[in-house]
Enzyme design. Sequence first.
Site, PDB file in Angstrom:
ATOM      1  N   ASP A   1      -3.282   2.578  -5.785  1.00  0.00           N
ATOM      2  CA  ASP A   1      -2.151   2.627  -4.858  1.00  0.00           C
ATOM      3  C   ASP A   1      -2.009   1.414  -3.952  1.00  0.00           C
ATOM      4  O   ASP A   1      -1.242   1.459  -2.988  1.00  0.00           O
ATOM      5  CB  ASP A   1      -2.236   3.892  -4.003  1.00  0.00           C
ATOM      6  CG  ASP A   1      -3.497   3.945  -3.154  1.00  0.00           C
ATOM      7  OD1 ASP A   1      -4.454   3.205  -3.436  1.00  0.00           O
ATOM      8  OD2 ASP A   1      -3.529   4.745  -2.192  1.00  0.00           O
ATOM      9  N   GLU A   2      -2.695   0.329  -4.232  1.00  0.00           N
ATOM     10  CA  GLU A   2      -2.506  -0.858  -3.396  1.00  0.00           C
ATOM     11  C   GLU A   2      -2.814  -2.123  -4.174  1.00  0.00           C
ATOM     12  O   GLU A   2      -3.594  -2.110  -5.136  1.00  0.00           O
ATOM     13  CB  GLU A   2      -3.357  -0.804  -2.130  1.00  0.00           C
ATOM     14  CG  GLU A   2      -4.851  -0.783  -2.379  1.00  0.00           C
ATOM     15  CD  GLU A   2      -5.658  -0.901  -1.087  1.00  0.00           C
ATOM     16  OE1 GLU A   2      -5.303  -1.725  -0.215  1.00  0.00           O
ATOM     17  OE2 GLU A   2      -6.660  -0.165  -0.966  1.00  0.00           O
TER      18      GLU A   2
ATOM     19  N   ASP B   1       0.849  -1.192   0.000  1.00  0.00           N
ATOM     20  CA  ASP B   1       0.000   0.000   0.000  1.00  0.00           C
ATOM     21  C   ASP B   1       0.887   1.245   0.000  1.00  0.00           C
ATOM     22  O   ASP B   1       1.744   1.409   0.874  1.00  0.00           O
ATOM     23  CB  ASP B   1      -0.891  -0.020   1.243  1.00  0.00           C
ATOM     24  CG  ASP B   1      -2.050   0.958   1.156  1.00  0.00           C
ATOM     25  OD1 ASP B   1      -2.170   1.661   0.138  1.00  0.00           O
ATOM     26  OD2 ASP B   1      -2.840   1.023   2.117  1.00  0.00           O
TER      27      ASP B   1
END
Length: 405
Positions: A119-120, A25
């Site tokens: 983003d993860e 993350d």
Amino acid sequence: MARYRVTTGATELPDDTGCPILHVDMDAFFVSCELRTRPELADQPVVVSGGGPRSVVAAASYPARRFGVRSAMPFSTAKRLCPQLVCIQPTPGLYGEVSRGVMGIFRQLTPLVEPLSLDEAFLDVGGALRRLGTTPGVLGARIRERVQAEHGITCSVGVAKVKFVAKLASGMAKPDGMVIVPAAETLDFLHPLPVSALWGVGKRTEEQLRQHGWHTIADVAATSPARLRRSVGRAVGDHLWALANGHDDRAVEPESAEKSIGAEHTFDVDVLNRAELGLELLRLSERVGATLRSRGLRGRTVSIKVRFADFRTITRARTVLSATDVARDIHRTAVELLTEHAPTGAVRLIGVRVEGLDTGDEGEQLSFANDEPRWRDAEVAADVARLKFGSAAIRPASLLAPREE
């Protein structure tokens, strides 16, 4: 929990045998991307937001979070909490570009990458360990180093036996850290945590669990599945009991085909004028059409979303004769839906979405009696011009600001 955290540069890692799942993350992703070119703001409270009266916070730096500022919070609320807050306008295209680079690093290590957002992502590195001659913890450390070196942002990594625990671990690693939960210590890690840490437990379910005296994950694990079912329902009860006992059978699923593509806009001031709403639908249809074409996709269902000033929200959809990626067709259908199905009233937000996507391999349906201009050809030419000269290079005349005489 400190014993599971791995410090940067550590030479000795916790036992990660049987822990093939990584959850990675990015830390304050949107803000971190922007601060690469504004390092002087690194220690200041910063948000990425439009900054208008109806804007929301897309991301908040860690200094801003200390004032209670959070993502999805109205910008006006964030400013009240932190008057010295620095607002950075989002940079179009930046976050997707960085995300593609980061996901590319993951895919160099394993094909089993499941992005959850820009983003993860989850990674299953079990099959890559022998090929790379390494361990999950070492791979997690390499990922952190490469993301920082190649993209100038930091990320946090959770390493565990199952997805649910890996995601919890990455949250505890933040910011800029790694947490490894040895397979044999999964329950020791989980059981002291509050019930709210269980995947799928929102405020309402948390209240239900607490009313029955279940405050920690250990409490849920020690309860009989039958009692849990009576309290929160069969499906939820079985799900929570399994998680509380460290069971999560979900595999890492490589990125699946997109199911829909859409765009929406929140007005600074509520809009009553239907002509103005039609123009915004055109602007959004242009964005959706361009995105579809850039990804080689077409869709058969067009839907609109309308949120009124009182926050009442409606969605309406229509399936068209043949799959399309043409903004003109999307806009025409969207306006029809607005005209025929949306009640009058001040509108706060409006959106357009195309669903039922395919790659268009079957080709375009031909109509020999159709003398209309080839709108798709024109839009493709506009795509090329925008790529070459910028997004404002060419647009429908109706979207141009009126020229002052």
